[in-house]
Enzyme design. Structure first.
Site, PDB file in Angstrom:
ATOM      1  CG  HIS A  58      17.341  -2.280   8.331  1.00  0.00           C
ATOM      2  ND1 HIS A  58      16.128  -2.269   7.688  1.00  0.00           N
ATOM      3  CD2 HIS A  58      17.824  -1.021   8.261  1.00  0.00           C
ATOM      4  CE1 HIS A  58      15.890  -1.037   7.255  1.00  0.00           C
ATOM      5  NE2 HIS A  58      16.901  -0.261   7.591  1.00  0.00           N
ATOM      6  CD  GLU A 118      17.831   3.085   7.743  1.00  0.00           C
ATOM      7  OE1 GLU A 118      17.688   4.281   8.047  1.00  0.00           O
ATOM      8  OE2 GLU A 118      16.987   2.414   7.139  1.00  0.00           O
ATOM      9  CG  ASP A 146      11.953  -1.833   2.742  1.00  0.00           C
ATOM     10  OD1 ASP A 146      11.204  -2.217   3.659  1.00  0.00           O
ATOM     11  OD2 ASP A 146      13.077  -1.343   2.971  1.00  0.00           O
ATOM     12  CB  SER A 147       9.615   1.195   5.108  1.00  0.00           C
ATOM     13  OG  SER A 147      10.765   0.509   5.552  1.00  0.00           O
ATOM     14  CB  CYS A 192       8.843  -3.950   4.041  1.00  0.00           C
ATOM     15  SG  CYS A 192       8.570  -3.007   5.547  1.00  0.00           S
ATOM     16  CB  CYS A 245      13.760  -6.330  10.796  1.00  0.00           C
ATOM     17  SG  CYS A 245      14.090  -4.631  10.295  1.00  0.00           S
TER      18      CYS A 245
HETATM   19  N1  DGL Z   1      11.718  -2.511   6.409  1.00  0.00           N
HETATM   20  C1  DGL Z   1      11.271  -2.560   7.776  1.00  0.00           C
HETATM   21  C2  DGL Z   1      10.967  -4.005   8.165  1.00  0.00           C
HETATM   22  O1  DGL Z   1      11.461  -4.942   7.568  1.00  0.00           O
HETATM   23  C3  DGL Z   1      12.290  -1.969   8.720  1.00  0.00           C
HETATM   24  C4  DGL Z   1      12.462  -0.472   8.594  1.00  0.00           C
HETATM   25  C5  DGL Z   1      11.232   0.312   8.988  1.00  0.00           C
HETATM   26  O2  DGL Z   1      10.815   0.284  10.166  1.00  0.00           O
HETATM   27  O3  DGL Z   1      10.672   0.957   8.098  1.00  0.00           O
HETATM   28  O4  DGL Z   1      10.217  -4.207   9.078  1.00  0.00           O
END
Ligand code: DGL
Length: 273
Positions: free
Chosen positions: A190, A156, A13-14, A76, A188
């Site tokens: 989150h 976050e 993931d990012s 992600c 997303c």
């Molecule tokens: N993990 C990213 C997503 O699911 C969200 C966080 C980011 O923008 O890096 O799109």
């Protein structure tokens, strides 16, 4: 090298939001070893160009393949939107799972009136990947896409239940396009943390009962089905082994990780770029 059931699954993931997928996978696939990579040096991906996100995703994929792993999960939405095909091409025989197609299948299965909403980062929404896949899965579907970028930093920060988070959720969800949808995809990593608050907004303000699709559960189910199909599912063992790598580390990531995983983990810093 032939793939073996005994190898770990690689997940990336990012940053830390992908831990919502890890949590769902640990619950559904408790025998599987996992290697998690969070690209905290480059987050957020959600407002970066697809080309840049793809270059990060490919570097991480090569690192995971070198471990080696028996499968890769792109945990992600933004990286799935920008790089799923490129990752699969580099991964070769190693199966690759993204977070988009399982959520699309769930949405198509649940919607009764074919009116579906999607919220996600700017890069995910502008890729129209959900719209494209939903149009194939559900012909004639009416799809409303909305970028909701403030939700990631808000979550976050741990702001899930205060006056500010309520205002932000209200401001995004009060889009008239959402008025008569019956299914909303949380596009997303989150957003599962505010699933109940979003569902409550719809219940209080719109006429239809709403199904909110949390892709973490859908992805864990898709990984289980895919591993079974490839005869790669691990069925018996004593205790699974988990490794968590980050491309940058600060103490603040520890608190954010606890939010997503609901327990403490030890991170190792790893340079893969
Ligand atoms: N993990 C990213 C997503 O699911 C969200 C966080 C980011 O923008 O890096 O799109």
């Amino acid at each position: 090298m032939a793939l073996s059931k005994d190898l770990p699954i690689g997940i990336f993931d990012s940053g830390l939001g992908g831990l919502t997928i890890v949590k769902a996978m640990q619950a559904l696939l408790p025998e599987e070893d996992l290697i998690y990579f969070g690209d905290t040096a480059h987050l957020p991906y959600g407002d970066k160009s697809p080309e840049l996100v793809q270059s990060f995703a490919l570097a991480i994929t090569r690192f995971l393949l070198s471990q080696p792993v028996k499968a890769i999960v792109i945990a992600c939405n933004t990286a799935s939107a920008a790089a799923a095909q490129a990752v699969a091409a580099v991964a070769g025989e190693v199966p690759v799972f993204d977070v988009i197609s399982p959520a699309v299948s769930e949405a198509a299965r649940h919607s009764r009136n074919n009116r579906i909403g999607i919220i996600g980062t700017k890069t995910t929404v502008h890729s129209h990947v959900y719209r494209t896949q939903l149009s194939f899965a559900l012909s004639g579907a009416h799809i409303v896409e909305k970028a909701t970028p403030l939700l990631v930093p808000m979550i976050e920060e741990g702001w899930l239940h205060n006056a500010v988070s309520q205002d932000v959720i209200d401001a995004y969800m009060s889009d008239t396009g959402f008025f008569d949808i019956d299914t909303l995809i949380l596009g997303c990593t989150h957003y599962p943390l505010i699933k109940n608050q979003i569902a409550a907004y719809f219940e209080a303000n719109y006429p239809n009962p709403i199904t909110v699709i949390d892709s973490s559960l859908a992805v864990a189910n898709a990984v289980k089905a895919g591993l079974t199909q490839n005869d790669l599912l691990r069925t018996q063992r004593s205790k699974a082994h988990y490794q968590y790598f980050l491309s940058d580390y600060t103490i603040h990531f520890q608190a954010a990780a606890k939010l997503f995983l609901e327990r403490e983990v030890v991170f190792e810093k790893k340079e893969v770029f």
